[in-house]
Design an enzyme around this catalytic site. Structure first.
Site, PDB file in Angstrom:
ATOM      1  N   HIS A 100       0.840  -1.210   0.000  1.00  0.00           N
ATOM      2  CA  HIS A 100       0.000   0.000   0.000  1.00  0.00           C
ATOM      3  C   HIS A 100       0.866   1.248   0.000  1.00  0.00           C
ATOM      4  O   HIS A 100       2.032   1.220   0.374  1.00  0.00           O
ATOM      5  CB  HIS A 100      -0.903   0.033   1.239  1.00  0.00           C
ATOM      6  CG  HIS A 100      -0.156   0.099   2.545  1.00  0.00           C
ATOM      7  ND1 HIS A 100       0.484  -0.986   3.108  1.00  0.00           N
ATOM      8  CD2 HIS A 100       0.061   1.136   3.395  1.00  0.00           C
ATOM      9  CE1 HIS A 100       1.062  -0.630   4.243  1.00  0.00           C
ATOM     10  NE2 HIS A 100       0.825   0.672   4.452  1.00  0.00           N
ATOM     11  N   ASP A 102       0.363   4.923   1.920  1.00  0.00           N
ATOM     12  CA  ASP A 102      -0.461   5.261   3.077  1.00  0.00           C
ATOM     13  C   ASP A 102      -1.659   6.148   2.712  1.00  0.00           C
ATOM     14  O   ASP A 102      -1.512   7.172   2.042  1.00  0.00           O
ATOM     15  CB  ASP A 102       0.389   5.970   4.145  1.00  0.00           C
ATOM     16  CG  ASP A 102       1.299   4.981   4.865  1.00  0.00           C
ATOM     17  OD1 ASP A 102       0.860   3.845   5.135  1.00  0.00           O
ATOM     18  OD2 ASP A 102       2.460   5.342   5.151  1.00  0.00           O
ATOM     19  N   HIS A 252       4.737   0.348   0.236  1.00  0.00           N
ATOM     20  CA  HIS A 252       5.493  -0.445   1.206  1.00  0.00           C
ATOM     21  C   HIS A 252       4.663  -1.598   1.746  1.00  0.00           C
ATOM     22  O   HIS A 252       3.433  -1.637   1.590  1.00  0.00           O
ATOM     23  CB  HIS A 252       6.079   0.421   2.320  1.00  0.00           C
ATOM     24  CG  HIS A 252       5.068   1.221   3.084  1.00  0.00           C
ATOM     25  ND1 HIS A 252       4.576   2.416   2.618  1.00  0.00           N
ATOM     26  CD2 HIS A 252       4.465   0.998   4.264  1.00  0.00           C
ATOM     27  CE1 HIS A 252       3.712   2.907   3.490  1.00  0.00           C
ATOM     28  NE2 HIS A 252       3.606   2.053   4.510  1.00  0.00           N
ATOM     29  N   ARG A 267       5.778   5.988  14.213  1.00  0.00           N
ATOM     30  CA  ARG A 267       5.501   6.462  12.848  1.00  0.00           C
ATOM     31  C   ARG A 267       4.924   7.881  12.862  1.00  0.00           C
ATOM     32  O   ARG A 267       4.040   8.176  13.654  1.00  0.00           O
ATOM     33  CB  ARG A 267       4.505   5.528  12.170  1.00  0.00           C
ATOM     34  CG  ARG A 267       4.131   5.956  10.772  1.00  0.00           C
ATOM     35  CD  ARG A 267       3.329   4.914  10.048  1.00  0.00           C
ATOM     36  NE  ARG A 267       2.013   4.716  10.639  1.00  0.00           N
ATOM     37  CZ  ARG A 267       1.121   3.849  10.183  1.00  0.00           C
ATOM     38  NH1 ARG A 267       1.416   3.062   9.179  1.00  0.00           N
ATOM     39  NH2 ARG A 267      -0.052   3.733  10.755  1.00  0.00           N
TER      40      ARG A 267
HETATM   41  C1  SIN Z   1       3.301   0.972   7.645  1.00  0.00           C
HETATM   42  O1  SIN Z   1       2.767   0.216   6.832  1.00  0.00           O
HETATM   43  O2  SIN Z   1       3.118   2.192   7.603  1.00  0.00           O
HETATM   44  C2  SIN Z   1       4.217   0.412   8.700  1.00  0.00           C
HETATM   45  C3  SIN Z   1       5.423  -0.238   8.148  1.00  0.00           C
HETATM   46  C4  SIN Z   1       6.219  -0.993   9.181  1.00  0.00           C
HETATM   47  O3  SIN Z   1       5.780  -1.123  10.331  1.00  0.00           O
HETATM   48  O4  SIN Z   1       7.292  -1.480   8.842  1.00  0.00           O
END
Ligand code: SIN
Length: 274
Positions: A100, A102, A252, A267
């Site tokens: 995805h 974000d 990602h 994050r």
């Molecule tokens: C995410 O998908 O934003 C998180 C990625 C992660 O935890 O490595």
């Protein structure tokens, strides 16, 4: 201005950045150079950030772009940007193990993402990124031309992850608020001037201008093509680094192979510069 070293990790995307002090202390010229590296390499891993805490992480990101408050947080009445802690453990299975970009179901999605590993499992817990420039560039000129006029409909999907985060009621409210989010399939990046592929398996539902069966076939091809291993980087995390990435230019996928071991990430995402 602090001079730092950039080591590309593949020819497609990813770079390691060494030689920077704690990122919340760098001057404006150094920040501009760092962001140039983010836009060139799409995702960078800044080493030696052991002393960076949540306050410093948030302050650093708010120098890069406008505060971004997740729509689910908005619906819950929260208006301040925060450092979100994503915690996987035996009771909270990982939920980001899908390709995805974000929050593309938002009308104005976040533009720069960042992650700071807080606790890593003994093994596993890697994250993959894919370059949406590479995905677009490798299409035939004829298909590229056709994509340029198309838009796609994005939504929250089954909301499994969001329900586990925000609860069912918040998820349903957010769904009502964002019923018709459309984005171009192959927009031009406003910073680099390059076209990129802007569809992802988790949130892109259909191509608006096509018949349903045409949309299904083309979108199915594009979301698979976008994450071909040739356009990907796989990163094994080290506590003490900070990752910063260009949301537009990438997708990602956080692998779930560490479950049921504990993994914690901090994050923060922001919008375009104000
Ligand atoms: C995410 O998908 O934003 C998180 C990625 C992660 O935890 O490595």
């Amino acid at each position: 201005m602090t001079t730092f070293h950039v080591r590309p990790l593949t020819s497609v995307l990813g770079a390691e950045i060494t030689g920077l002090p704690r990122v919340d202390t760098i001057d404006d010229a150094t920040l501009a150079e760092l962001m140039a590296a983010v836009h060139e390499h799409k995702v960078v891993f800044v080493t030696d950030q052991e002393k960076l805490d949540d306050d410093g992480h948030l302050a650093f990101m708010l120098r890069i772009g406008a505060p971004y408050v997740h729509p689910l947080a908005h619906v819950a009445g929260k208006t301040d940007p925060i450092v979100e802690h994503i915690i996987d453990d035996a009771d909270h299975p990982p939920f980001q193990d899908r390709w995805h970009t974000d929050v593309t179901w938002d009308l104005e999605p976040p533009r720069i993402g960042s992650l700071r590993p807080i606790e890593m499992p003994a093994s596993g817990g890697d994250t993959l990124w894919a370059s949406m420039y590479a995905a677009y560039d490798s299409l035939s000129p004829r298909l590229q031309e056709q994509l340029e006029g198309l838009t796609a409909h994005h939504d929250l999907g089954d909301g499994e992850a969001f329900k586990s985060k925000g609860g069912e009621a918040i998820f349903e409210m957010a769904k009502e608020l964002l019923l018709d989010t459309r984005h171009p399939v192959a927009p031009v990046h406003p910073v680099t001037g390059r076209r990129y592929l802007n569809v992802n398996r988790q949130f892109t539902r259909s191509i608006v201008e096509l018949e349903p069966n045409e949309s299904e076939a083309l979108l199915g091809f594009l979301v698979d093509h976008a994450v071909h291993p040739n356009y990907c980087l796989r990163h094994s995390w080290t506590v003490g680094e900070l990752c910063v990435w260009d949301e537009r230019a990438t997708q990602h996928f956080a692998t779930a192979g560490h479950y049921p071991a504990r993994r914690e990430m901090a994050r923060v995402a922001v919008g375009d510069p104000v």
